[in-house]
Design an enzyme around this catalytic site. Sequence first.
Site, PDB file in Angstrom:
ATOM      1  N   HIS A 140      -9.673  -2.078 -43.550  1.00  0.00           N
ATOM      2  CA  HIS A 140     -10.724  -1.192 -42.815  1.00  0.00           C
ATOM      3  C   HIS A 140     -10.839  -1.449 -41.320  1.00  0.00           C
ATOM      4  O   HIS A 140     -10.668  -0.274 -40.461  1.00  0.00           O
ATOM      5  CB  HIS A 140     -12.052  -1.764 -43.316  1.00  0.00           C
ATOM      6  CG  HIS A 140     -13.368  -1.039 -42.813  1.00  0.00           C
ATOM      7  ND1 HIS A 140     -14.270  -0.129 -43.431  1.00  0.00           N
ATOM      8  CD2 HIS A 140     -13.802  -1.004 -41.552  1.00  0.00           C
ATOM      9  CE1 HIS A 140     -15.068   0.331 -42.731  1.00  0.00           C
ATOM     10  NE2 HIS A 140     -14.859  -0.271 -41.314  1.00  0.00           N
ATOM     11  N   GLU A 141     -10.443  -2.670 -40.762  1.00  0.00           N
ATOM     12  CA  GLU A 141     -10.398  -2.839 -39.418  1.00  0.00           C
ATOM     13  C   GLU A 141      -9.399  -2.376 -38.680  1.00  0.00           C
ATOM     14  O   GLU A 141      -9.279  -1.609 -37.771  1.00  0.00           O
ATOM     15  CB  GLU A 141     -10.506  -4.316 -38.760  1.00  0.00           C
ATOM     16  CG  GLU A 141     -12.017  -5.062 -39.277  1.00  0.00           C
ATOM     17  CD  GLU A 141     -13.277  -3.969 -39.101  1.00  0.00           C
ATOM     18  OE1 GLU A 141     -13.120  -3.412 -38.075  1.00  0.00           O
ATOM     19  OE2 GLU A 141     -14.160  -4.042 -39.826  1.00  0.00           O
ATOM     20  N   GLN A 189     -14.598  -0.264 -31.826  1.00  0.00           N
ATOM     21  CA  GLN A 189     -16.090  -0.053 -31.835  1.00  0.00           C
ATOM     22  C   GLN A 189     -16.869  -0.485 -31.007  1.00  0.00           C
ATOM     23  O   GLN A 189     -18.329  -0.240 -30.770  1.00  0.00           O
ATOM     24  CB  GLN A 189     -16.371  -0.837 -33.184  1.00  0.00           C
ATOM     25  CG  GLN A 189     -15.834  -0.441 -34.569  1.00  0.00           C
ATOM     26  CD  GLN A 189     -15.919  -1.168 -35.783  1.00  0.00           C
ATOM     27  OE1 GLN A 189     -15.645  -1.936 -35.968  1.00  0.00           O
ATOM     28  NE2 GLN A 189     -17.061  -0.420 -36.395  1.00  0.00           N
ATOM     29  N   HIS A 246      -9.368   1.336 -38.042  1.00  0.00           N
ATOM     30  CA  HIS A 246     -10.059   1.749 -36.688  1.00  0.00           C
ATOM     31  C   HIS A 246      -9.165   1.532 -35.579  1.00  0.00           C
ATOM     32  O   HIS A 246      -9.343   2.562 -34.617  1.00  0.00           O
ATOM     33  CB  HIS A 246     -11.131   0.684 -36.537  1.00  0.00           C
ATOM     34  CG  HIS A 246     -12.482   0.707 -37.097  1.00  0.00           C
ATOM     35  ND1 HIS A 246     -13.229   1.884 -36.860  1.00  0.00           N
ATOM     36  CD2 HIS A 246     -13.269  -0.056 -37.801  1.00  0.00           C
ATOM     37  CE1 HIS A 246     -14.507   1.891 -37.523  1.00  0.00           C
ATOM     38  NE2 HIS A 246     -14.298   0.844 -38.181  1.00  0.00           N
ATOM     39  N   GLY A 256     -16.437  -7.479 -40.225  1.00  0.00           N
ATOM     40  CA  GLY A 256     -15.266  -7.330 -39.225  1.00  0.00           C
ATOM     41  C   GLY A 256     -15.811  -6.443 -38.111  1.00  0.00           C
ATOM     42  O   GLY A 256     -16.706  -5.602 -38.280  1.00  0.00           O
ATOM     43  N   CYS A 282     -19.822   0.439 -42.496  1.00  0.00           N
ATOM     44  CA  CYS A 282     -19.281   0.172 -41.201  1.00  0.00           C
ATOM     45  C   CYS A 282     -20.382   0.243 -40.113  1.00  0.00           C
ATOM     46  O   CYS A 282     -21.639   1.010 -40.234  1.00  0.00           O
ATOM     47  CB  CYS A 282     -18.475   1.336 -40.950  1.00  0.00           C
ATOM     48  SG  CYS A 282     -17.691   1.503 -39.303  1.00  0.00           S
ATOM     49  N   LEU A 283     -20.189  -0.789 -39.079  1.00  0.00           N
ATOM     50  CA  LEU A 283     -21.234  -1.007 -38.020  1.00  0.00           C
ATOM     51  C   LEU A 283     -21.284   0.371 -37.247  1.00  0.00           C
ATOM     52  O   LEU A 283     -22.377   0.814 -36.365  1.00  0.00           O
ATOM     53  CB  LEU A 283     -21.071  -2.111 -37.340  1.00  0.00           C
ATOM     54  CG  LEU A 283     -21.029  -3.424 -37.842  1.00  0.00           C
ATOM     55  CD1 LEU A 283     -20.800  -4.496 -36.775  1.00  0.00           C
ATOM     56  CD2 LEU A 283     -22.328  -3.723 -38.687  1.00  0.00           C
TER      57      LEU A 283
END
Length: 168
Positions: free
Chosen positions: A138-139, A50, A142, A45, A96-97
């Site tokens: 999660h997204e 991000q 963000h 995701g 997480c990226l």
Amino acid sequence: MIRKVKKIGDPVLRKRANKVDKITKDIHKLIDDMVETMHHHMGIGLAAPQIGISQRIAVVALEKREDVPGSGQLYTLINPEILKTSPEKSVEQEGCLSIPGWRGQVERPHKVIIKAMDRNGNRVKHEVEGWLARAMLHEIDHLEGVMYIDKLIAPDKIWPVDEPELDE
Ligand code: ZN
């Protein structure tokens, strides 16, 4: 185009993202770049903040697995809203990226109903569970400037993992 992923400490990750008013060619290009960037980093995701774009857009794609409902499909969420969450919760390990090299344990609702627009501006409703629900939540966090480290089940429930740093 693969975009540079913003890392923890970058203020854009802590801002509430702006609503998308109109789906334009630029928005389509942004979504395409997000998908490409997510796949490049082997993520499941990615949210627009991000890559430094404070807009309410997220993409989610779980690798196809028989035991994971809704996997093997790309979801584009524009202006997503959480309509309902189940009282039933689950605890799993997240990464997480924007926080490379770490994993932490987070509790989230097991099931969720999310409404959003897809890339064509159609209203869609996703009734999802398990890993797909977790990835979408999660997204969506963000987009509120929230990261999973804010939601660890305990402060010590985070640990480093060995993973290669990819070129950007
Ligand atoms: Zn993340």
